[in-house]
Design a protein around this motif. Structure first.
Motif, PDB file in Angstrom:
ATOM      1  N   LEU A  19       0.835  -1.219   0.000  1.00 35.72           N
ATOM      2  CA  LEU A  19       0.000   0.000   0.000  1.00 35.72           C
ATOM      3  C   LEU A  19       0.865   1.262   0.000  1.00 35.72           C
ATOM      4  CD1 LEU A  19      -2.867  -1.020   2.448  1.00 35.72           C
ATOM      5  CD2 LEU A  19      -3.063  -0.567   0.004  1.00 35.72           C
ATOM      6  N   LYS A  20       1.965   1.204   0.738  1.00 38.49           N
ATOM      7  CA  LYS A  20       2.861   2.378   0.807  1.00 38.49           C
ATOM      8  C   LYS A  20       3.380   2.754  -0.576  1.00 38.49           C
ATOM      9  CE  LYS A  20       4.595   1.933   5.443  1.00 38.49           C
ATOM     10  NZ  LYS A  20       5.536   1.070   6.112  1.00 38.49           N
ATOM     11  N   LYS A  21       3.610   1.719  -1.395  1.00 35.68           N
ATOM     12  CA  LYS A  21       4.194   1.977  -2.723  1.00 35.68           C
ATOM     13  C   LYS A  21       3.127   2.365  -3.756  1.00 35.68           C
ATOM     14  CE  LYS A  21       7.310  -1.749  -1.923  1.00 35.68           C
ATOM     15  NZ  LYS A  21       7.306  -3.135  -2.284  1.00 35.68           N
ATOM     16  N   SER A  22       1.832   2.288  -3.392  1.00 31.66           N
ATOM     17  CA  SER A  22       0.773   2.527  -4.393  1.00 31.66           C
ATOM     18  C   SER A  22       0.279   3.970  -4.331  1.00 31.66           C
ATOM     19  CB  SER A  22      -0.428   1.618  -4.122  1.00 31.66           C
ATOM     20  OG  SER A  22       0.024   0.318  -3.945  1.00 31.66           O
ATOM     21  N   SER A  23       0.167   4.611  -5.500  1.00 30.40           N
ATOM     22  CA  SER A  23      -0.375   5.978  -5.505  1.00 30.40           C
ATOM     23  C   SER A  23      -1.487   6.133  -6.540  1.00 30.40           C
ATOM     24  CB  SER A  23       0.738   6.984  -5.777  1.00 30.40           C
ATOM     25  OG  SER A  23       1.385   6.633  -6.979  1.00 30.40           O
ATOM     26  N   LEU A  24      -1.629   5.175  -7.440  1.00 29.53           N
ATOM     27  CA  LEU A  24      -2.653   5.276  -8.486  1.00 29.53           C
ATOM     28  C   LEU A  24      -3.746   4.249  -8.248  1.00 29.53           C
ATOM     29  CD1 LEU A  24      -0.241   5.434 -11.564  1.00 29.53           C
ATOM     30  CD2 LEU A  24      -1.334   7.359 -10.383  1.00 29.53           C
ATOM     31  N   SER A  25      -4.933   4.512  -8.818  1.00 28.40           N
ATOM     32  CA  SER A  25      -6.019   3.542  -8.645  1.00 28.40           C
ATOM     33  C   SER A  25      -5.668   2.218  -9.352  1.00 28.40           C
ATOM     34  CB  SER A  25      -7.331   4.119  -9.174  1.00 28.40           C
ATOM     35  OG  SER A  25      -7.176   4.437 -10.530  1.00 28.40           O
ATOM     36  N   THR A  79      -6.633   7.567  -3.565  1.00 27.02           N
ATOM     37  CA  THR A  79      -6.004   7.827  -4.873  1.00 27.02           C
ATOM     38  C   THR A  79      -6.973   8.574  -5.787  1.00 27.02           C
ATOM     39  OG1 THR A  79      -6.691   5.645  -5.622  1.00 27.02           O
ATOM     40  CG2 THR A  79      -4.446   5.836  -4.861  1.00 27.02           C
ATOM     41  N   LEU A  80      -8.305   8.244  -5.687  1.00 31.83           N
ATOM     42  CA  LEU A  80      -9.269   8.937  -6.549  1.00 31.83           C
ATOM     43  C   LEU A  80      -9.392  10.409  -6.189  1.00 31.83           C
ATOM     44  CD1 LEU A  80     -12.116   6.292  -6.952  1.00 31.83           C
ATOM     45  CD2 LEU A  80     -10.437   7.031  -8.648  1.00 31.83           C
ATOM     46  N   SER A  81      -9.387  10.712  -4.871  1.00 36.29           N
ATOM     47  CA  SER A  81      -9.539  12.132  -4.509  1.00 36.29           C
ATOM     48  C   SER A  81      -8.307  12.924  -4.926  1.00 36.29           C
ATOM     49  CB  SER A  81      -9.843  12.302  -3.028  1.00 36.29           C
ATOM     50  OG  SER A  81      -8.672  12.187  -2.291  1.00 36.29           O
ATOM     51  N   HIS A  82      -7.125  12.335  -4.844  1.00 35.52           N
ATOM     52  CA  HIS A  82      -5.934  13.035  -5.347  1.00 35.52           C
ATOM     53  C   HIS A  82      -6.050  13.277  -6.834  1.00 35.52           C
ATOM     54  CE1 HIS A  82      -3.134  11.808  -1.836  1.00 35.52           C
ATOM     55  NE2 HIS A  82      -3.836  12.895  -1.602  1.00 35.52           N
ATOM     56  N   ALA A  83      -6.552  12.262  -7.542  1.00 41.62           N
ATOM     57  CA  ALA A  83      -6.651  12.372  -8.997  1.00 41.62           C
ATOM     58  C   ALA A  83      -7.612  13.497  -9.363  1.00 41.62           C
ATOM     59  CB  ALA A  83      -7.137  11.057  -9.572  1.00 41.62           C
ATOM     60  N   GLN A  84      -8.718  13.631  -8.568  1.00 42.49           N
ATOM     61  CA  GLN A  84      -9.690  14.695  -8.867  1.00 42.49           C
ATOM     62  C   GLN A  84      -9.069  16.067  -8.691  1.00 42.49           C
ATOM     63  OE1 GLN A  84     -13.006  13.836  -6.431  1.00 42.49           O
ATOM     64  NE2 GLN A  84     -14.149  12.873  -8.098  1.00 42.49           N
TER      65      GLN A  84
END
Ligand code: FA5
Length: 339
Positions: A19-25, A79-84
């Motif tokens: 999880l720490k390494k994940s930033s995208l959906s 990740t979705l809220s960051h993307a928005q």
């Protein structure tokens, strides 16, 4: 059972690292397959461990499965809220940035200065905190003279004041220039213990001083007329009324015709509410008193001069029809925005 628990703890630990390494959906999608997919880690546990015969173990694997679901779904929303936030819609109209403007008194000062500059006057600024000599004594207002009460002065010490007029600039200019000619316009802040619709405790005056050989009242009249027509409008007229100031002889009050009734004193056969007489007071003026010339080390046998001192806020009031001077300093942006 102990080795099974260790295995469960290892999966939790691995998930946290993933999880720490994940930033995208799309990263979260991959983890979903890795842990919860058909061939995923949880199904592998269900297939390989004796969960049917060991209810405690079955419970532990189910709890792990729910924990993984919760963590993956929380990560997905993050990740979705960051993307928005990163989305830029270039079609959205821009925000209007509020634009400031010069205060109406500053605008008036600049206009006054430019009118006098056209006549060759040089702009000056002299102290607002002044000693008795420049402010009164040197202007022919001796101590204990009743004229000292006229201006409701703010005293700082026995010998220093907040200037109630800009006439202190007369002696300072003579001291600076030492010999004629002088042609200055001193615009500065002035202070008096007064407050009502036509008086504020802090206001501005513009003080003209002209000294040279052969200066007389007609020069004063010419400058006054030029200022009134330039600032208020070509149709305006001026007049002198006899008055008294200690530092000028003779002394006058200067009036300008009212812009509302055009100097007639009547509007639709009713007395004009603004002026009542057709005339509005501009301010004081006169021929520089010989004692003041001497105090400035000028010889009254060789030169003469005129001076005037008028209120910036007052001329602004006459020009714009402001009903109350205090509006200028109330800092109400709805009022100030109109200028
Ligand atoms: C004087 O101050 C003289 N020094 C003017 C002068 C200069 C006469 C040179 C002769 C030669 P007076 O007190 O009348 O005069 O004030 C001049 C002007 O300042 C007034 O006409 C008015 O326009 C303005 N003024 C006076 N007090 C206030 C105030 N409290 N608030 C706003 N404007 C004021």
């Amino acid at each position: 059972m102990v080795t099974k628990v260790i295995e469960i703890e290892q999966i939790k630990h691995e998930l946290d690292n993933d999880l720490k390494k994940s930033s995208l959906s799309s990263d979260v999608d991959k983890l979903n397959t890795k842990y919860l997919g058909k061939q995923g880690r949880i199904n592998f546990l269900f297939k390989t461990l004796p969960v049917k015969t060991d209810p405690q173990l079955g419970k532990a694997v189910n709890e792990l499965k729910n924990l993984i679901k919760d963590k993956l779904s929380a990560k997905l929303s993050e990740t979705l809220s960051h993307a928005q936030q990163d989305i830029v819609d270039v079609t959205v109209p821009g925000l209007e940035i509020p634009q400031g403007s010069l205060h109406l008194v500053t605008q008036a000062i600049e206009e006054i200065e430019s009118i006098f500059q056209k006549l060759g006057f040089v702009r000056r600024r002299y102290p607002e905190v002044e000693t008795d000599w420049y402010y009164a004594e040197g202007l022919n207002i001796p101590k204990d003279h009743p004229a000292r009460d006229d201006q409701e002065t703010f005293y700082i010490t026995n010998n220093t004041v907040l200037t109630a007029h800009t006439s202190n600039g007369q002696l300072r200019e003579m001291e600076l220039k030492k010999t004629p000619p002088i042609k200055m316009i001193n615009i500065g802040k002035t202070y008096r213990r007064q407050i009502d619709a036509t008086h504020t405790p802090m206001f501005h005056q513009f003080e003209g001083l002209v000294i040279d050989k052969g200066i007389n009242i007609t020069h004063l009249l010419g400058v006054t007329e030029y200022f009134a027509k330039s600032y208020f409008g070509q149709e305006r007229q001026t007049r002198l009324r006899p008055h008294h100031f200690q530092f000028t002889e003779p002394s006058f009050e200067i009036d300008v015709t009212c812009g509302v009734c055009q100097g007639t004193g009547m509007v639709h056969e009713i007395p004009c509410k603004v002026c009542k007489s057709g005339w509005l007071e501009l301010g004081g003026a006169g021929m520089v008193h010989p004692n003041v010339l001497r105090n400035g080390n000028f010889d009254p046998e060789e030169c003469s001069g005129f001076a005037f001192g008028w209120g910036v806020e007052r001329v602004l009031m006459i020009k714009s029809g402001l009903p109350d001077l205090r509006l200028i300093y109330n800092d109400d942006i709805r009022f100030l925005k109109q200028f």
